[in-house]
Design a protein around this motif. Structure first.
Motif, mmCIF file in Angstrom:
data_model
loop_
_atom_site.group_PDB
_atom_site.id
_atom_site.type_symbol
_atom_site.label_atom_id
_atom_site.label_comp_id
_atom_site.label_asym_id
_atom_site.label_seq_id
_atom_site.Cartn_x
_atom_site.Cartn_y
_atom_site.Cartn_z
ATOM 1 N N VAL A 70 0.837 -1.204 0.000
ATOM 2 C CA VAL A 70 0.000 0.000 0.000
ATOM 3 C C VAL A 70 0.871 1.253 0.000
ATOM 4 N N TYR A 71 2.142 1.114 0.430
ATOM 5 C CA TYR A 71 3.023 2.275 0.538
ATOM 6 C C TYR A 71 3.685 2.617 -0.792
ATOM 7 N N LYS A 72 3.980 3.895 -0.966
ATOM 8 C CA LYS A 72 4.767 4.346 -2.105
ATOM 9 C C LYS A 72 6.226 3.969 -1.878
ATOM 10 N N GLY A 73 6.900 3.595 -2.948
ATOM 11 C CA GLY A 73 8.318 3.287 -2.854
ATOM 12 C C GLY A 73 8.603 1.813 -2.622
ATOM 13 N N LEU A 74 9.912 1.469 -2.672
ATOM 14 C CA LEU A 74 10.390 0.107 -2.448
ATOM 15 C C LEU A 74 9.643 -0.914 -3.311
ATOM 16 N N ASP A 75 9.519 -0.614 -4.584
ATOM 17 C CA ASP A 75 8.782 -1.509 -5.479
ATOM 18 C C ASP A 75 9.434 -2.876 -5.592
ATOM 19 N N ILE A 76 10.764 -2.909 -5.589
ATOM 20 C CA ILE A 76 11.469 -4.193 -5.688
ATOM 21 C C ILE A 76 11.395 -4.935 -4.361
ATOM 22 N N VAL A 77 11.685 -4.233 -3.272
ATOM 23 C CA VAL A 77 11.699 -4.855 -1.948
ATOM 24 C C VAL A 77 10.345 -5.459 -1.610
ATOM 25 N N THR A 78 9.265 -4.739 -1.909
ATOM 26 C CA THR A 78 7.918 -5.221 -1.575
ATOM 27 C C THR A 78 7.305 -6.063 -2.688
ATOM 28 N N ASN A 79 8.063 -6.230 -3.792
ATOM 29 C CA ASN A 79 7.622 -7.086 -4.892
ATOM 30 C C ASN A 79 6.274 -6.652 -5.469
ATOM 31 N N LYS A 80 6.127 -5.351 -5.679
ATOM 32 C CA LYS A 80 4.886 -4.842 -6.279
ATOM 33 C C LYS A 80 4.741 -5.334 -7.716
ATOM 34 N N VAL A 81 3.505 -5.584 -8.097
ATOM 35 C CA VAL A 81 3.227 -5.967 -9.471
ATOM 36 C C VAL A 81 3.567 -4.781 -10.368
ATOM 37 N N THR A 82 4.225 -5.045 -11.502
ATOM 38 C CA THR A 82 4.616 -3.978 -12.409
ATOM 39 C C THR A 82 3.455 -3.599 -13.323
ATOM 40 N N GLU A 83 3.575 -2.440 -13.956
ATOM 41 C CA GLU A 83 2.529 -1.995 -14.869
ATOM 42 C C GLU A 83 2.356 -2.982 -16.013
ATOM 43 N N GLU A 84 3.473 -3.528 -16.484
ATOM 44 C CA GLU A 84 3.396 -4.513 -17.565
ATOM 45 C C GLU A 84 2.684 -5.776 -17.107
ATOM 46 N N GLU A 85 2.952 -6.198 -15.872
ATOM 47 C CA GLU A 85 2.344 -7.421 -15.348
ATOM 48 C C GLU A 85 0.848 -7.278 -15.115
ATOM 49 N N THR A 86 0.363 -6.057 -14.899
ATOM 50 C CA THR A 86 -1.070 -5.865 -14.655
ATOM 51 C C THR A 86 -1.911 -6.121 -15.897
ATOM 52 N N CYS A 87 -1.284 -6.118 -17.077
ATOM 53 C CA CYS A 87 -2.007 -6.361 -18.339
ATOM 54 C C CYS A 87 -3.176 -5.393 -18.525
ATOM 55 N N GLY A 88 -3.023 -4.190 -17.996
ATOM 56 C CA GLY A 88 -4.069 -3.188 -18.146
ATOM 57 C C GLY A 88 -5.211 -3.308 -17.159
ATOM 58 N N ILE A 89 -5.145 -4.271 -16.242
ATOM 59 C CA ILE A 89 -6.199 -4.441 -15.235
ATOM 60 C C ILE A 89 -6.041 -3.359 -14.161
ATOM 61 N N PRO A 90 -7.088 -2.594 -13.862
ATOM 62 C CA PRO A 90 -6.988 -1.577 -12.807
ATOM 63 C C PRO A 90 -6.687 -2.206 -11.451
ATOM 64 N N HIS A 91 -5.732 -1.626 -10.726
ATOM 65 C CA HIS A 91 -5.374 -2.075 -9.382
ATOM 66 C C HIS A 91 -5.619 -0.931 -8.391
ATOM 67 N N HIS A 92 -6.239 -1.267 -7.282
ATOM 68 C CA HIS A 92 -6.560 -0.281 -6.251
ATOM 69 C C HIS A 92 -5.722 -0.537 -4.996
ATOM 70 N N LEU A 93 -5.529 0.507 -4.200
ATOM 71 C CA LEU A 93 -4.804 0.448 -2.926
ATOM 72 C C LEU A 93 -3.363 -0.018 -3.116
ATOM 73 N N LEU A 94 -2.763 0.376 -4.196
ATOM 74 C CA LEU A 94 -1.391 0.000 -4.501
ATOM 75 C C LEU A 94 -0.539 1.263 -4.574
ATOM 76 N N ALA A 95 0.489 1.352 -3.696
ATOM 77 C CA ALA A 95 1.433 2.473 -3.708
ATOM 78 C C ALA A 95 0.731 3.829 -3.607
ATOM 79 N N PHE A 96 -0.122 3.987 -2.596
ATOM 80 C CA PHE A 96 -0.843 5.256 -2.454
ATOM 81 C C PHE A 96 -0.668 5.901 -1.076
ATOM 82 N N VAL A 97 0.041 5.239 -0.153
ATOM 83 C CA VAL A 97 0.220 5.768 1.197
ATOM 84 C C VAL A 97 1.647 6.281 1.355
#
Length: 324
Positions: A70-97
């Motif tokens: 939910v936090y902004k930053g540390l995309d690699i450390v927290t293993n956030k799904v990448t924009e490419e991996e989302t395949c255009g599917i909207p994601h909520h509550l991701l990297a917004f805090v």
């Protein structure tokens, strides 16, 4: 003179009398609940992958339930799904805090409820996916408003623990190659406060000793040893997290009476390349789609029973309603 009887209010003279204590409320059908799919599992089991598979199959959007993502930053450390991996599917509550803020289970319930409501209003299916089981419990079991409005179908991706631990260790090595150390350095705290915000994430506290000494005039071999020790600690703590998450799922199923559809993805993790993708589709994504089709009340014809991997897996989807 005509005598007119005084008006008698219906308030005191009911027009319909029911026997056996029945009231007219018994004949009013309950409000139809909206449907929500919840994907759970230990870290590294493929929750994001399955949620995107399902969202591509159905008209759906994804709500993140990972307390670090939910936090902004540390995309690699927290293993956030990448924009490419989302395949255009909207994601909520991701990297917004904000990374320094405290985000609680109560905060999650408020934001998740708003996200789910916005998705259902658009006629889409909400898919909640993430490894923070405390967030899921707070939302599904403790949030009265959510319980009254939504019916949930649980999908649990499970992997043989020994195999999963090897996989997450290899994933940490890949994260290091992708820039984990450099990313964690940006959040290094000289005061050593790793109790709040995104600094709690596995991958930051473990690097503390290395960051404190990398600018000092010490032996390069000693510094490299500190780095390797930090990486090993990240692997160990990630494996411990996976064990705890799996135990928490079993406890929630047992204590709260949740019926959970278990999907054994072990074979998909054992194989490589195309065989791995085929096993994932056969053992995880296709059975999950059948579960969700049935959960949504859609008629299915000539669909075989998915392979069972535990007593809790069946063709009929396990459903958690507002009354557990």
């Amino acid at each position: 003179m005509i005598n007119i009887a005084p008006f008698v209010s219906c308030k005191y003279q009911p027009l319909i009398n029911f026997r056996d204590g029945l009231t007219i409320n018994r004949f009013i059908p309950p409000r139809r609940k909206d449907k929500v799919v919840i994907v759970i599992g230990a870290t590294g089991t493929g929750k994001s992958r399955l949620s995107i598979d399902l969202a591509n199959h159905f008209s759906a959007e994804v709500v993140n339930s990972d307390k670090m993502q939910v936090y902004k930053g540390l995309d690699i450390v927290t293993n956030k799904v990448t924009e490419e991996e989302t395949c255009g599917i909207p994601h909520h509550l991701l990297a917004f805090v904000d990374p320094n803020e405290t985000f609680t289970a109560t905060d999650f319930c408020q934001h998740a409820s708003l996200a789910v409501d916005s998705i259902t209003r658009k006629g889409q299916l909400p898919i909640i996916a993430g490894g923070s089981n405390s967030y899921i419990k707070a939302l599904v079991n403790d949030d009265i408003e959510f319980k009254s409005r939504y019916e949930c179908c649980f999908l649990w991706i499970d992997v043989k623990l020994e195999l999963l631990q090897r996989f997450v260790s290899e994933r940490v090595d890949k994260m290091v190659k992708d820039g984990l150390v450099e990313e964690a350095r940006e959040f290094f705290n000289p005061d050593g406060d790793y109790t709040s915000g995104i600094r709690r994430a596995i991958g930051v506290p473990e690097m503390d000793e290395y960051f404190r000494n990398e600018d000092k005039l010490i032996n390069e071999d000693a510094l490299d040893e500190m780095l390797q020790r930090a990486i090993e600690n990240i692997k160990t703590n990630t494996c411990k997290l996976a064990c705890c998450q799996r135990e928490n799922i079993l406890r929630l199923e047992r204590q709260l009476g949740w019926n959970i559809n278990r999907l054994d993805a072990t074979e998909a993790f054992e194989k490589k390349g195309g065989e791995s993708h085929q096993a994932w589709r056969r053992l995880v994504s296709e059975p999950s789609a059948r579960f969700v089709h049935y959960f949504l009340g859609e008629e299915l014809l000539n669909i075989p029973t998915p392979p069972s991997s535990s007593s809790s897996t069946s063709f009929l989807p396990a459903v958690a309603t507002a009354t557990h």
